[in-house]
Design a protein around this motif. Sequence first.
Motif, PDB file in Angstrom:
ATOM      1  N   GLN A 190       4.393  -3.871   9.551  1.00 34.90           N
ATOM      2  CA  GLN A 190       5.269  -3.450   7.898  1.00 34.90           C
ATOM      3  C   GLN A 190       5.429  -4.238   7.904  1.00 34.90           C
ATOM      4  OE1 GLN A 190       8.655  -0.306   7.336  1.00 34.90           O
ATOM      5  NE2 GLN A 190       8.685  -0.991   9.216  1.00 34.90           N
ATOM      6  N   THR A 191       5.183  -4.369   5.926  1.00 33.79           N
ATOM      7  CA  THR A 191       5.255  -5.876   5.893  1.00 33.79           C
ATOM      8  C   THR A 191       6.384  -5.645   4.402  1.00 33.79           C
ATOM      9  OG1 THR A 191       3.400  -4.645   4.663  1.00 33.79           O
ATOM     10  CG2 THR A 191       2.737  -7.094   6.302  1.00 33.79           C
ATOM     11  N   HIS A 192       6.513  -4.158   4.002  1.00 37.22           N
ATOM     12  CA  HIS A 192       6.823  -4.395   3.232  1.00 37.22           C
ATOM     13  C   HIS A 192       8.371  -2.420   3.292  1.00 37.22           C
ATOM     14  CE1 HIS A 192       7.998  -4.701  -1.433  1.00 37.22           C
ATOM     15  NE2 HIS A 192       7.987  -4.164  -1.960  1.00 37.22           N
ATOM     16  N   LEU A 193       8.720  -2.584   1.928  1.00 41.48           N
ATOM     17  CA  LEU A 193       9.391  -1.396   1.990  1.00 41.48           C
ATOM     18  C   LEU A 193       9.852  -1.611   0.669  1.00 41.48           C
ATOM     19  CD1 LEU A 193      10.429   0.918   3.839  1.00 41.48           C
ATOM     20  CD2 LEU A 193      12.302   0.191   4.542  1.00 41.48           C
ATOM     21  N   VAL A 223       2.322   3.903   3.262  1.00 44.59           N
ATOM     22  CA  VAL A 223       2.371   5.102   3.979  1.00 44.59           C
ATOM     23  C   VAL A 223       3.839   5.867   2.918  1.00 44.59           C
ATOM     24  CG1 VAL A 223       3.505   6.721   5.851  1.00 44.59           C
ATOM     25  CG2 VAL A 223       1.985   4.946   6.722  1.00 44.59           C
ATOM     26  N   PHE A 224       3.752   6.725   2.747  1.00 44.50           N
ATOM     27  CA  PHE A 224       5.301   7.424   1.590  1.00 44.50           C
ATOM     28  C   PHE A 224       5.839   8.265   2.142  1.00 44.50           C
ATOM     29  CE2 PHE A 224       1.063   5.632  -0.571  1.00 44.50           C
ATOM     30  CZ  PHE A 224       2.208   4.866  -2.015  1.00 44.50           C
ATOM     31  N   ARG A 254       5.855   2.498   2.597  1.00 49.08           N
ATOM     32  CA  ARG A 254       5.929   1.571   3.505  1.00 49.08           C
ATOM     33  C   ARG A 254       4.710   0.816   3.525  1.00 49.08           C
ATOM     34  NH1 ARG A 254       8.590   4.647   9.183  1.00 49.08           N
ATOM     35  NH2 ARG A 254       9.362   2.108   9.525  1.00 49.08           N
ATOM     36  N   ARG A 255       4.747  -0.401   3.290  1.00 51.12           N
ATOM     37  CA  ARG A 255       3.000  -0.841   3.231  1.00 51.12           C
ATOM     38  C   ARG A 255       2.664  -1.826   4.480  1.00 51.12           C
ATOM     39  NH1 ARG A 255       3.223  -4.010  -1.661  1.00 51.12           N
ATOM     40  NH2 ARG A 255       3.353  -6.405  -0.159  1.00 51.12           N
ATOM     41  N   PHE A 256       2.102  -1.778   5.608  1.00 53.90           N
ATOM     42  CA  PHE A 256       1.193  -1.703   6.724  1.00 53.90           C
ATOM     43  C   PHE A 256       0.307  -2.901   6.630  1.00 53.90           C
ATOM     44  CE2 PHE A 256       3.944   1.711   7.853  1.00 53.90           C
ATOM     45  CZ  PHE A 256       4.717   1.161   9.176  1.00 53.90           C
TER      46      PHE A 256
END
Length: 190
Positions: free
Chosen positions: A131-134, A176-177, A165-167
Amino acid sequence: MLSLQSRFRSGAPMHLSCFSLPLTWHSNHFLIQEKQLCKREKLWLMSKDSLTQKLKAQGFFHVELLYQGWTEDVENGIWQRDVLLCVNHKPWIFARTALPETLLLQLPFDISKLGTKPLGEQLFNHPQIKQTHLSFTCIPKVMQPKIISTENYNNETPLIWGRARRFTYQKQDFSVFEFFLDNAQKALRG
């Protein structure tokens, strides 16, 4: 063509076809200052842990598959999966996963065959997926996706809060939203 990575940077508008307006995404700072959310709601929204595991701890958990397949924008090659994450037979979360075509066949699991199995169990069981960003957004409830039935929802909360959420897997991003519906908001305010 915009990459998935650039589409939901903090403060950047992004149109999800199920919503009737472009969404603007914000950083943690925006969420921390938000007065309409209780502490527990903020903790759930900002959590980088598996949402599936958190929901399972609340009661009987199941996934209702709403759609999976290619987006209408075939030109960009985005595969999409829409689900409701339910607790005790009530929808808590509307979730959308968006994957670029190039990543679909490279993942260490076949996402197209998940059906009613939760994606979270796969994401958090493969250490090579990071997971890289939220980031966060909110929309008026009247703008919620038409794909979500509202017949059993209360009207206590005027806003729907969401997170993106960026993976990353093998240097490719996917998103993923997750949107916290009435039942989740009511339970978290408990």
